[in-house]
Design a protein around this motif. Structure first.
Motif, PDB file in Angstrom:
ATOM      1  N   VAL A   7       0.854  -1.179   0.000  1.00  0.00           N
ATOM      2  CA  VAL A   7       0.000   0.000   0.000  1.00  0.00           C
ATOM      3  C   VAL A   7       0.892   1.231   0.000  1.00  0.00           C
ATOM      4  O   VAL A   7       1.650   1.449   0.948  1.00  0.00           O
ATOM      5  N   LEU A 175      -5.263  -2.385   0.216  1.00  0.00           N
ATOM      6  CA  LEU A 175      -5.667  -1.801   1.490  1.00  0.00           C
ATOM      7  C   LEU A 175      -6.735  -2.625   2.185  1.00  0.00           C
ATOM      8  O   LEU A 175      -6.719  -2.776   3.423  1.00  0.00           O
ATOM      9  N   TYR A 176      -7.642  -3.204   1.410  1.00  0.00           N
ATOM     10  CA  TYR A 176      -8.768  -3.932   2.004  1.00  0.00           C
ATOM     11  C   TYR A 176      -8.726  -5.434   1.734  1.00  0.00           C
ATOM     12  O   TYR A 176      -9.766  -6.095   1.713  1.00  0.00           O
ATOM     13  N   TRP A 234      -5.026   9.518  -1.837  1.00  0.00           N
ATOM     14  CA  TRP A 234      -4.027   9.025  -2.776  1.00  0.00           C
ATOM     15  C   TRP A 234      -4.170   9.758  -4.108  1.00  0.00           C
ATOM     16  O   TRP A 234      -5.242  10.289  -4.428  1.00  0.00           O
ATOM     17  N   THR A 319     -14.576   5.147   3.166  1.00  0.00           N
ATOM     18  CA  THR A 319     -13.689   5.221   2.007  1.00  0.00           C
ATOM     19  C   THR A 319     -14.410   5.679   0.749  1.00  0.00           C
ATOM     20  O   THR A 319     -15.439   5.113   0.364  1.00  0.00           O
TER      21      THR A 319
END
Length: 448
Positions: A7, A175-176, A234, A319
């Motif tokens: 990440v 990330l997930y 990001w 998110t």
């Protein structure tokens, strides 16, 4: 899809030095010319979600996604893959199907042309005798779009030359990776017409500065204090606000105590009465909850915790996936929000709400957070509503998402005011302007 392993570090979503300072002008929310630029340079280039993989488990199962004046079919193939085709008959363009269903082949209702689930024309009336260019069967194909899956969702893009889904989503896949998203059960499914531009929704979910005002029910279970959250973003426009799921110290329940957090501690065999102060109850209780969940998840049937870390099993990483998808990754729930523009009016949008819950052994009902208690079973039909000042969805009244929608129309009206020139943002709203700057990059040919 390959699973990303690293990440990249985020930018600080509370640091306005990460911004150029592009103005957020009102015309962005009502100009037809601006909406046309979004179609030309954004919507035809991004990855869209057609539906959930759970909607199409078997070969021939399909889901149709209508977006503005376009329509796309995502259909499960015999080999288990998913392919996407424009919902436009290769004969004279007729839309062939709607909704979610299952077929052996697609039949055009106008002239009866029949297309296989692989997109190849199987049958056409008078195919052998009336086509100067020869029988089109086995030769013609429906126009296909690039298609992929991630997170239990089926994605497609109209751009033949753009990035892969994994590249587009970076760093969401990595990330997930601890969340078994494809196992979640959709327990509520709404599509609500709002009198507001689609960008209001992304703006709203890109900050939590409004929650103390708009959502007074939040502080007992999510710490929304200004210094408690972590704001991340990001370069491609994705971002999140990570908030601890523990009581706020600034907004304590009237009369003392906190029944909601006390019940959560007891569920994990923690005595809420053992703490000497409310501060210890909130902070040490939160730490004790992490340890208890890691120790007891298998015993209590919370199998979705298997690969989740300490933060994920107790906190709320809310998110935004650029430009129009938001997912709340709660420990036991996934809440999917999406806004899409109206086909005729840039001052309207469609707001999608999918409440999903991870199955837990022995549970038959879940708290869906945004839609209240629901049976733990897959909802197969979408409820289409108009917000209509709240009258269209009375069962969601007093829910957080209802409160957000109540704000939409007056916010939209405010964009027309001669008194509004640009937003004057707090640092914790940095991601709002960042969203608009990334949007500008797409519209002006500087795609990140």
């Amino acid at each position: 899809m390959n699973q990303q392993t690293a990440v990249p570090p985020p930018m600080d979503g509370r640091d306005p030095s990460n911004l150029r300072g592009d103005a957020i002008t009102g015309d962005r929310y009502f100009s037809r010319e601006f909406a046309q630029k979004e179609w030309d340079h954004l919507w035809t280039k991004i990855w869209h979600i057609a539906g959930r993989t759970a909607d199409i488990p078997e070969a021939g199962d399909f889901v149709v996604h209508n977006f503005l004046k376009e329509s796309v079919i995502a259909v499960r193939q015999k080999d288990g893959s998913v392919r996407a085709f424009y919902n436009s008959c290769g004969h004279r363009g007729m839309r062939m199907v709607a909704g979610t269903s299952s077929v052996a082949s697609f039949h055009c209702p106008y002239h009866g042309w029949q297309w296989g689930i692989d997109g190849v024309l199987e049958k056409a009336q008078d195919a052998d005798v009336d086509f100067a260019r020869g029988n089109p069967c086995g030769k013609l194909k429906l126009n296909e779009l690039r298609c992929d899956t991630w997170g239990g969702f089926v994605w497609y893009t109209m751009d033949d030359d753009g990035p892969s889904l994994e590249e587009y989503l970076e760093p969401m896949v990595a990330l997930y990776r601890g969340y078994p998203m494809d196992t979640a059960v959709r327990v509520a499914w709404y599509r609500i017409e709002l009198n507001a531009n689609w960008k209001f929704v992304t703006d709203n979910f890109s900050e939590s500065y409004h929650t103390r005002t708009a959502h007074p029910q939040v502080p007992p279970w999510i710490d929304q204090d200004v210094d408690s959250a972590r704001h991340e973003m990001w370069p491609k426009g994705h971002g999140r606000t990570v908030q601890p799921m523990r009581p706020s110290l600034s907004d304590r329940p009237e009369g003392g105590g906190n029944a909601m957090f006390e019940a959560e501690l007891r569920k994990w065999d923690i005595d809420p009465g053992k703490y000497d102060s409310y501060e210890d109850f909130a902070f040490q209780g939160w730490k004790d909850l992490k340890a208890a969940k890691q120790r007891l998840w298998a015993e209590k049937g919370y199998v979705h915790y298997k690969d989740m870390n300490d933060e994920e099993i107790t906190d709320s990483p809310h998110t935004v996936i650029f430009p129009n998808v938001t997912i709340s990754f709660l420990p036991d729930n996934l809440i999917f929000f999406r806004s899409e523009p109206h086909a005729e009016d840039p001052e309207k949008c469609y707001f999608d709400l999918w409440c999903m819950a991870f199955p837990v052994e022995g549970q038959t009902e879940v708290e869906s957070i945004m839609a209240g208690p629901k049976p733990l079973r897959e909802v197969l039909e979408c409820e289409h509503r108009r917000f209509d000042g709240g009258n269209g969805i009375p069962e969601l009244r007093d829910q957080i998402v209802f409160q957000d929608m109540e704000l939409a129309e007056n916010m939209q009206a405010g964009m027309h005011s001669r008194g509004y020139k640009d937003a004057y943002l707090s640092d914790q709203e940095t991601r709002v302007r960042f969203f608009h700057e990334v949007l500008n990059d797409w519209l002006e040919g500087r795609r990140p």
